[in-house]
Design a protein around this motif. Structure first.
Motif, PDB file in Angstrom:
ATOM      1  N   TYR A 139       7.299   3.496  -8.550  1.00  0.00           N
ATOM      2  CA  TYR A 139       6.302   2.497  -8.973  1.00  0.00           C
ATOM      3  C   TYR A 139       4.924   3.128  -9.201  1.00  0.00           C
ATOM      4  CZ  TYR A 139       9.427  -1.415  -8.082  1.00  0.00           C
ATOM      5  OH  TYR A 139      10.456  -2.302  -8.149  1.00  0.00           O
ATOM      6  N   ASN A 140       4.587   4.112  -8.340  1.00  0.00           N
ATOM      7  CA  ASN A 140       3.236   4.676  -8.448  1.00  0.00           C
ATOM      8  C   ASN A 140       3.103   5.575  -9.687  1.00  0.00           C
ATOM      9  OD1 ASN A 140       0.651   4.819  -6.718  1.00  0.00           O
ATOM     10  ND2 ASN A 140       0.942   6.918  -7.367  1.00  0.00           N
ATOM     11  N   GLU A 195       3.956   3.011  -1.389  1.00  0.00           N
ATOM     12  CA  GLU A 195       4.727   2.820  -2.611  1.00  0.00           C
ATOM     13  C   GLU A 195       5.783   3.899  -2.768  1.00  0.00           C
ATOM     14  OE1 GLU A 195       5.668   1.026  -4.671  1.00  0.00           O
ATOM     15  OE2 GLU A 195       4.176  -0.452  -5.286  1.00  0.00           O
ATOM     16  N   THR A 217      -2.640  12.841  -4.211  1.00  0.00           N
ATOM     17  CA  THR A 217      -1.797  11.872  -3.526  1.00  0.00           C
ATOM     18  C   THR A 217      -1.550  12.199  -2.046  1.00  0.00           C
ATOM     19  OG1 THR A 217      -0.676  11.733  -5.638  1.00  0.00           O
ATOM     20  CG2 THR A 217       0.421  10.684  -3.765  1.00  0.00           C
ATOM     21  N   THR A 220      -6.455   1.416  -2.142  1.00  0.00           N
ATOM     22  CA  THR A 220      -5.830   2.563  -2.787  1.00  0.00           C
ATOM     23  C   THR A 220      -6.283   3.813  -2.040  1.00  0.00           C
ATOM     24  OG1 THR A 220      -7.684   2.444  -4.330  1.00  0.00           O
ATOM     25  CG2 THR A 220      -5.604   1.548  -5.087  1.00  0.00           C
ATOM     26  N   PRO A 273       0.699   0.328  -9.882  1.00  0.00           N
ATOM     27  CA  PRO A 273       2.118   0.013  -9.634  1.00  0.00           C
ATOM     28  C   PRO A 273       2.403  -1.487  -9.556  1.00  0.00           C
ATOM     29  CG  PRO A 273       1.128   1.222  -7.764  1.00  0.00           C
ATOM     30  CD  PRO A 273       0.192   1.327  -8.923  1.00  0.00           C
ATOM     31  N   ARG A 323      -0.295   4.417  -2.245  1.00  0.00           N
ATOM     32  CA  ARG A 323      -0.533   4.243  -3.676  1.00  0.00           C
ATOM     33  C   ARG A 323      -1.901   4.805  -4.069  1.00  0.00           C
ATOM     34  NH1 ARG A 323      -1.194  -2.364  -4.065  1.00  0.00           N
ATOM     35  NH2 ARG A 323      -3.116  -2.488  -2.853  1.00  0.00           N
ATOM     36  N   THR A 324      -1.917   5.514  -5.182  1.00  0.00           N
ATOM     37  CA  THR A 324      -3.160   6.158  -5.613  1.00  0.00           C
ATOM     38  C   THR A 324      -3.975   5.240  -6.509  1.00  0.00           C
ATOM     39  OG1 THR A 324      -1.987   7.095  -7.488  1.00  0.00           O
ATOM     40  CG2 THR A 324      -2.129   8.450  -5.496  1.00  0.00           C
ATOM     41  N   THR A 326      -3.933   0.745  -8.167  1.00  0.00           N
ATOM     42  CA  THR A 326      -3.278  -0.564  -8.080  1.00  0.00           C
ATOM     43  C   THR A 326      -2.293  -0.774  -9.233  1.00  0.00           C
ATOM     44  OG1 THR A 326      -5.371  -1.379  -8.996  1.00  0.00           O
ATOM     45  CG2 THR A 326      -4.914  -1.897  -6.689  1.00  0.00           C
ATOM     46  N   ASP A 374       0.840  -1.213   0.000  1.00  0.00           N
ATOM     47  CA  ASP A 374       0.000   0.000   0.000  1.00  0.00           C
ATOM     48  C   ASP A 374       0.870   1.256   0.000  1.00  0.00           C
ATOM     49  OD1 ASP A 374      -1.909  -1.926   0.398  1.00  0.00           O
ATOM     50  OD2 ASP A 374      -2.996  -0.832   1.956  1.00  0.00           O
TER      51      ASP A 374
END
Ligand code: DAH
Length: 363
Positions: free
Chosen positions: A140-141, A136, A159, A203, A179, A174-175, A177, A134
């Motif tokens: 990745y995000n 990140e 964010t 998220t 990533p 993470r905003t 899924t 969760d």
């Protein structure tokens, strides 16, 4: 009255007076035990003349067996009496409501149920499940998903940033899924595996109203291989919608859109009727957006370690809470996370009601 007759009368009286089995046992010991009154009489036989013994033997033995019988009879009477007393006292009030079993009381949250439904549908199409953290990194995000640096989309996602680290970087909640697309590709790139996963999870975005909560759920889908294309994406999503909403005939509309991680990008609407206070699916002329999707951008494949000249694929992302609201008619998303037992009792699912395609998703 002879001595024996007197003894017999006394013993019979004591047997009759014994109020319970303990008292009766005391009488038995006092009469027939080793040193009991009757046993003592029997011992006197040895010292008698044969003539006396002939008379007294049967008399004392007769006494002994009558007393034993009397004790046995009294014992039965006492046992019956105590059973009757219990039957009178230990009553079951069958008019009392039965306390429900925990399996009947417990409820599965609609979000968990819908994740299980989605899993059942995609598992049937050969997808497996992937998960990611969760919290990140920006990489990745955003970056690995082809968001250019300082691209306004990073702001658009509202964010939540974690405190700055020593090197100046900040982790994010993470905003989306998406990533996990990159994480999944990284894990399989070396082997060059084909990928077919769904990614359900939590998220976070800085947003709260009737249809938005700061924490919400998405399910992502990712297919990477050498041949999959937009036509397959349309088929997968159409099959999913029919199965999930349990409608044979569901109108879908694919609209051009933009996401940094797909090219082309599309948004999918489903046909519905919004004239009443509830959205009705499968009828009416209105549309409702349910997901974003597209063909995986070459840069994203590259970030994941796949050669875009060899591999291609498609992806989609969908709000789980939203389609749960649509399917089960819940008006306010915020109530999902209030933890109100009345809401859960009303909208939750029995724990043994496990969704499956053969058994029916929701009955
Ligand atoms: N990540 C997007 C969002 O949160 C949803 C999405 C759109 C995911 C298109 C995808 C996609 O995988 O291809 O708004």
């Amino acid at each position: 009255m002879s001595d024996l007759e007197q003894l017999e009368a006394d013993l019979n009286q004591r047997i009759a007076d014994a109020a319970d089995e303990t008292a009766l046992e005391a009488v038995r010991v006092a009469a027939l035990g080793k040193k009991g009154a009757v046993s003592e009489r029997l011992k006197t036989l040895g010292a008698m003349t044969p003539e006396e013994r002939q008379v007294m033997g049967p008399a004392i033995n007769g006494l002994k067996s009558r007393i034993a019988d009397a004790i046995a009879a009294r014992k039965t009477t006492l046992a019956n009496a105590s059973l009757n007393a219990r039957l009178v006292n230990e009553r079951v009030d069958i008019t009392l409501p039965v306390r429900p079993a925990s399996l009947q009381e417990g409820r599965i949250h609609p979000v968990s149920q819908v994740i299980d439904e989605i899993t059942a549908i995609f598992a049937d199409m050969g997808f497996s499940i992937a998960e990611g953290p969760d919290i990140e990194t920006d990489y990745y995000n955003f970056t690995a998903l082809n968001f250019p640096p300082d691209h306004p989309a990073r702001e658009m996602h509202d964010t939540f940033f974690m405190p700055e680290k020593e090197d100046g970087s900040r982790m994010v909640l993470r905003t989306h899924t998406s990533p996990v697309q990159i994480r999944t590709m990284e894990a399989h790139a070396e082997a060059g595996d084909d990928i077919r996963v769904i990614i359900p999870g939590r998220t976070y975005r800085y947003d709260s109203d009737q249809t938005h909560t700061p924490m919400f759920h998405q399910v992502e889908g990712l297919v990477v291989d050498k041949t999959s294309h937009l036509g397959h994406l349309k088929w997968v999503l159409a099959e999913f919608c029919k199965a999930f909403f349990e409608l044979d005939d569901i109108k879908m509309r694919f609209r051009p859109s933009h996401f940094p991680f797909t090219e082309p990008s599309l948004e999918v609407d489903i046909g519905c009727d919004r004239s009443g206070d509830k959205v009705k699916l499968g009828e009416g002329d209105d549309w409702m957006e349910i997901l974003g999707c597209g063909v995986v951008h070459p840069n994203v494949l590259r970030f994941g370690g796949y050669d875009p000249d060899v591999y291609q694929g498609f992806a989609w992302g969908m709000g789980i809470d939203r389609i749960a609201m649509l399917k089960y008619g819940m008006p306010d998303l915020r109530a999902f996370f209030d933890g109100d037992i009345r809401w859960l009792t009303h909208y939750g699912f029995p724990p043994l009601d496990v969704p499956s395609l053969v058994g029916g998703l929701s009955r």
